[in-house]
Each structure stands twice: as structure tokens, then as C-alpha cells.
Motif scaffolding. Structure first.
Motif, PDB file in Angstrom:
ATOM      1  N   GLU A 155      -0.076   4.519   2.181  1.00  0.00           N
ATOM      2  CA  GLU A 155       0.152   3.398   3.411  1.00  0.00           C
ATOM      3  C   GLU A 155      -0.500   1.961   2.383  1.00  0.00           C
ATOM      4  OE1 GLU A 155       0.412   5.303   8.050  1.00  0.00           O
ATOM      5  OE2 GLU A 155      -2.108   4.902   6.853  1.00  0.00           O
ATOM      6  N   LEU A 156       0.401   0.584   2.840  1.00  0.00           N
ATOM      7  CA  LEU A 156      -0.143  -0.549   2.398  1.00  0.00           C
ATOM      8  C   LEU A 156       0.293  -1.151   3.528  1.00  0.00           C
ATOM      9  CD1 LEU A 156      -0.764  -1.988   0.160  1.00  0.00           C
ATOM     10  CD2 LEU A 156       1.645  -2.422   0.093  1.00  0.00           C
ATOM     11  N   LEU A 157      -0.782  -1.508   4.295  1.00  0.00           N
ATOM     12  CA  LEU A 157      -1.453  -1.925   5.120  1.00  0.00           C
ATOM     13  C   LEU A 157      -1.746  -3.447   5.725  1.00  0.00           C
ATOM     14  CD1 LEU A 157      -2.679   1.063   7.024  1.00  0.00           C
ATOM     15  CD2 LEU A 157      -0.892   0.400   7.241  1.00  0.00           C
ATOM     16  N   LEU A 158      -2.029  -3.925   5.931  1.00  0.00           N
ATOM     17  CA  LEU A 158      -2.421  -5.855   6.289  1.00  0.00           C
ATOM     18  C   LEU A 158      -3.157  -5.798   8.222  1.00  0.00           C
ATOM     19  CD1 LEU A 158      -3.231  -8.301   5.109  1.00  0.00           C
ATOM     20  CD2 LEU A 158      -0.829  -9.476   6.372  1.00  0.00           C
ATOM     21  N   TYR A 159      -3.923  -6.369   8.127  1.00  0.00           N
ATOM     22  CA  TYR A 159      -4.457  -6.639   9.475  1.00  0.00           C
ATOM     23  C   TYR A 159      -4.874  -8.246   9.321  1.00  0.00           C
ATOM     24  CZ  TYR A 159      -5.739  -1.394   9.333  1.00  0.00           C
ATOM     25  OH  TYR A 159      -5.202   0.153   8.762  1.00  0.00           O
ATOM     26  N   GLY A 217      -0.317  -7.424  -2.341  1.00  0.00           N
ATOM     27  CA  GLY A 217       1.279  -6.887  -2.810  1.00  0.00           C
ATOM     28  C   GLY A 217      -0.833  -6.103  -3.977  1.00  0.00           C
ATOM     29  N   VAL A 218      -0.028  -4.860  -4.514  1.00  0.00           N
ATOM     30  CA  VAL A 218       0.004  -3.861  -5.374  1.00  0.00           C
ATOM     31  C   VAL A 218       0.165  -3.483  -6.195  1.00  0.00           C
ATOM     32  CG1 VAL A 218      -2.193  -3.287  -3.672  1.00  0.00           C
ATOM     33  CG2 VAL A 218       0.272  -1.821  -3.916  1.00  0.00           C
ATOM     34  N   PHE A 219       0.306  -3.712  -7.546  1.00  0.00           N
ATOM     35  CA  PHE A 219       1.347  -3.061  -8.895  1.00  0.00           C
ATOM     36  C   PHE A 219       0.992  -1.578  -9.231  1.00  0.00           C
ATOM     37  CE2 PHE A 219       0.806  -7.640  -7.470  1.00  0.00           C
ATOM     38  CZ  PHE A 219       2.112  -8.436  -8.267  1.00  0.00           C
ATOM     39  N   LYS A 220       2.050  -1.220  -9.577  1.00  0.00           N
ATOM     40  CA  LYS A 220       1.731   0.693 -10.024  1.00  0.00           C
ATOM     41  C   LYS A 220       1.898   0.345 -11.742  1.00  0.00           C
ATOM     42  CE  LYS A 220       5.552   2.956  -9.130  1.00  0.00           C
ATOM     43  NZ  LYS A 220       6.097   4.526  -8.488  1.00  0.00           N
ATOM     44  N   ILE A 224      -9.435  -1.058  -9.968  1.00  0.00           N
ATOM     45  CA  ILE A 224      -9.199   0.058  -9.401  1.00  0.00           C
ATOM     46  C   ILE A 224      -8.251   0.285  -9.272  1.00  0.00           C
ATOM     47  CG2 ILE A 224      -9.806   0.026  -7.220  1.00  0.00           C
ATOM     48  CD1 ILE A 224     -11.712  -1.777  -6.475  1.00  0.00           C
ATOM     49  N   THR A 225      -8.018   1.517  -9.691  1.00  0.00           N
ATOM     50  CA  THR A 225      -6.544   2.080  -9.883  1.00  0.00           C
ATOM     51  C   THR A 225      -6.087   2.887  -9.284  1.00  0.00           C
ATOM     52  OG1 THR A 225      -7.146   4.171 -11.892  1.00  0.00           O
ATOM     53  CG2 THR A 225      -6.817   1.996 -12.418  1.00  0.00           C
ATOM     54  N   GLY A 226      -7.258   3.277  -8.118  1.00  0.00           N
ATOM     55  CA  GLY A 226      -6.641   4.219  -6.635  1.00  0.00           C
ATOM     56  C   GLY A 226      -6.321   3.519  -5.245  1.00  0.00           C
ATOM     57  N   SER A 227      -7.279   4.153  -4.600  1.00  0.00           N
ATOM     58  CA  SER A 227      -7.094   3.539  -2.938  1.00  0.00           C
ATOM     59  C   SER A 227      -8.080   1.922  -3.151  1.00  0.00           C
ATOM     60  CB  SER A 227      -7.851   4.175  -2.003  1.00  0.00           C
ATOM     61  OG  SER A 227      -7.274   5.789  -1.734  1.00  0.00           O
ATOM     62  N   ILE A 228      -7.749   1.759  -1.882  1.00  0.00           N
ATOM     63  CA  ILE A 228      -8.388   0.144  -3.059  1.00  0.00           C
ATOM     64  C   ILE A 228      -8.220  -0.727  -0.925  1.00  0.00           C
ATOM     65  CG2 ILE A 228      -6.512  -1.534  -2.882  1.00  0.00           C
ATOM     66  CD1 ILE A 228      -8.231  -3.215  -4.811  1.00  0.00           C
ATOM     67  N   ALA A 253      -7.371  -8.368   6.311  1.00  0.00           N
ATOM     68  CA  ALA A 253      -8.303  -7.647   5.515  1.00  0.00           C
ATOM     69  C   ALA A 253      -6.401  -6.493   4.563  1.00  0.00           C
ATOM     70  CB  ALA A 253      -9.399  -6.800   5.272  1.00  0.00           C
ATOM     71  N   GLY A 254      -5.913  -6.360   3.379  1.00  0.00           N
ATOM     72  CA  GLY A 254      -5.243  -5.615   3.139  1.00  0.00           C
ATOM     73  C   GLY A 254      -6.008  -4.409   2.340  1.00  0.00           C
ATOM     74  N   THR A 255      -5.043  -3.008   2.964  1.00  0.00           N
ATOM     75  CA  THR A 255      -5.775  -1.802   2.489  1.00  0.00           C
ATOM     76  C   THR A 255      -3.867  -1.269   1.429  1.00  0.00           C
ATOM     77  OG1 THR A 255      -5.376  -0.829   4.332  1.00  0.00           O
ATOM     78  CG2 THR A 255      -6.889  -1.599   4.220  1.00  0.00           C
ATOM     79  N   TYR A 256      -4.839  -0.106   0.873  1.00  0.00           N
ATOM     80  CA  TYR A 256      -4.138   0.774   0.116  1.00  0.00           C
ATOM     81  C   TYR A 256      -4.578   2.099   0.047  1.00  0.00           C
ATOM     82  CZ  TYR A 256      -0.987   3.423  -2.847  1.00  0.00           C
ATOM     83  OH  TYR A 256      -0.578   4.649  -3.391  1.00  0.00           O
TER      84      TYR A 256
END
Length: 285
Positions: free
Chosen positions: A157-161, A122-125, A69-73, A148-151
Motif C-alpha cells: 500500500e502507498l498512502l497519503l494522509y 512517490g517511491v522508486f523501485k 531506506i529501501t523498504g517500508s517508509i 504524511a506519506g507511507t509505503y
């Protein structure tokens, strides 16, 4: 007997769910039962002992294209830390689910810091830069949490729940090959890293309970000492409402954009079936 308590936010009227766990084997099974209004039982969960052997104690979910997955996740799971891991990365970090290697193959990961007792995502570009958020609140050993983590590639937005609650986090950046974290922002709930493309790593297997230690994918690090359940990976950004709904129920498996879903409901063996349509069955080592 041990109790798995599902803590819901106050706006969910403080409804609690109980999941009772007898002791299980290392990387084995613990019988689980959930009691919740109009919800199915939660089944089993998987135990990880954080073994210092760097070739065992994790689940390899493979390299199917659906997991690249290279986009929203979004990724989520139930986790419980049993104690400090003897094989934490640098004596600090343990990883719950990842598509990540300690060298230059990094796409995303969800982890826990053994020293600060904080969750991380974390996510890496694709231009060799990583963005990591860490909860500013510490959490307790021996308790279950839904993380739960979302990008969102559109909004940045990079969020943590944690337990369905959007959690204040510190935002860091780091070089893709490792190195010190650089603090960008402190104690924010809505951290924004802009619209980025995640690193394209089609040959990097997804792991549950660790991340890869070498580029040949034969050794692992940052191994979990605890229990993990209901791991999900999506190629879209879940809303807070969806995260709360998923936290309180077992998914069907056919939900839109669900790319991997490991219930850990098997009662033996070392194959852990993907309940999504994508066939990303995991193998335990």
C-alpha cells in the motif's frame, strides 16, 4: 501576525490547534506558539522563499545510513504554501522533503503541485520504475497542512494522509529518469503497488525544501516557497492513529524506527538539529 491552524478530522471531534507566526526571514525563523490541550508548544518553523538561485534555499540532511531506506517508509511534515515558487520544477512542482535527484538517483519524495494545488508522494523501485500518488483534492495557499506519506513493503500500500485523513489519490507510474506520468488508477484511498524494494542510494543526501538537480549534488530544483515544520522520516509504516497522534504533539525523538526528526526550533544559525538518536543534522544553504 499569521495563524497556523491545525485542522483535525471530524472523528477527532473537530479540535483545532492554533500556531501563531510572525513574519520571518527567507530561510530564517518565525516564532511559533501552539495552544493545545495537554500538548507541548510547537516551537519554531523554517521559511523558504523559493529563490531562483539554484544553489541556495534548502536544507541538506546528509547521507547517514539510517536515511537510506529501501523498504517500508513513512515521512511527514507541517507545510504551508506562501505562493507560486519562482523555481518550481517545470513551473509546476515544489518539493518539501526528498531523497531524490532529477536524473537516475531517486528513492522517494513528498511534493506539491503549484498548478493543481495537490500534494504528491512517490517511491522508486530498484528496477528503475517510480510510483507516485497525487491527491485528487486541491488545497489552499496560505494554510497549514499536516502531510504524511507511507509505503508498506509487506502489503504494497502507498498512502497519503492530509491532516490525519486518508486521502483519495490518483496513482501514476513513471520511468526512473523522468518522463510522462502514466495513470494506473483513479481516486483511490488504498493504492497498491505490490511489494517492492526501493532504490538503494547510500550516497544521495536527503533534502528539505528541494530536490537535487544534478548527479554531483551541487544544484537543486523544485524549491519550496513557504514554511515547513516538524519533518519526520521513519523506516516503517505508520498507522493512521499514529499519524494523527504525531500531528497533535511534539515527538520525544526516541520513538521506534524514527530515523530523522527536524523540529526547526533553533533561533539562528544554519544548523538544524536532528532530534532523533541518529545525528542527521541538517545544514542550510
Amino acid at each position: 501576525m499569521k495563524t497556523k491552524t491545525f485542522f483535525l478530522a471530524a472523528i477527532l471531534l473537530a479540535v483545532s490547534l492554533l500556531k501563531v507566526l510572525p513574519l520571518g526571514k527567507d530561510l530564517g525563523w518565525a516564532s511559533c506558539f501552539a495552544q493545545a490541550p495537554n500538548q507541548p508548544g510547537a516551537g519554531n518553523c523554517l521559511n523558504f522563499n523559493g529563490s531562483a538561485i539554484n544553489t541556495t534555499g534548502y536544507v541538506n540532511c546528509g547521507t547517514n545510513a539510517s536515511l537510506n531506506i529501501t523498504g517500508s517508509i513513512s515521512t511527514s511534515c507541517w507545510v504551508k504554501k506562501n505562493g507560486t515558487s519562482p523555481f518550481a520544477e517545470g513551473g509546476i512542482d515544489v518539493v518539501y522533503v526528498s531523497k531524490c535527484c532529477c536524473v537516475f538517483d531517486r528513492q522517494w519524495y513528498m511534493s506539491y503541485n503549484d498548478v493543481t494545488n495537490r500534494f504528491w508522494f512517490g517511491v522508486f523501485k530498484s528496477d528503475s520504475r517510480g510510483y507516485i500518488i497525487g491527491a485528487t483534492t486541491s488545497f489552499n495557499t496560505g494554510e497549514w497542512y499536516y502531510v504524511a506519506g507511507t509505503y508498506n513493503q509487506t502489503t504494497g500500500e502507498l498512502l497519503l494522509y492530509i491532516n490525519g485523513v486518508l486521502t483519495p489519490c490518483d496513482l501514476y507510474t513513471m520511468p526512473i529518469g523522468g518522463g510522462p506520468l502514466t495513470l494506473i488508477a483513479s481516486n483511490n484511498t488504498n493504492n497498491n503497488i505490490g511489494s517492492i524494494t526501493l532504490m538503494n542510494r547510500p550516497l544521495l543526501p536527503v533534502l528539505i525544501g528541494a530536490y537535487w538537480a544534478n548527479s554531483s549534488y551541487t544544484e537543486v530544483r523544485a524549491k519550496t516557497n513557504g514554511q515547513i515544520d516538524e519533518v519526520c522520516i521513519w523506516d516503517r509504516t505508520l498507522t493512521q492513529t499514529e499519524i494523527r497522534d504525531n500531528m497533535c504533539s511534539k515527538l520525544v525523538g526516541s520513538e521506534a524506527n524514527l530515523k530523522g526528526y527536524w523540529r526547526f526550533d533553533e533561533t539562528g544559525g544554519n544548523t538544524y538539529f536532528d532530534s532523533s538518536p541518529n545525528g542527521n543534522n541538517g545544514t542550510g544553504f
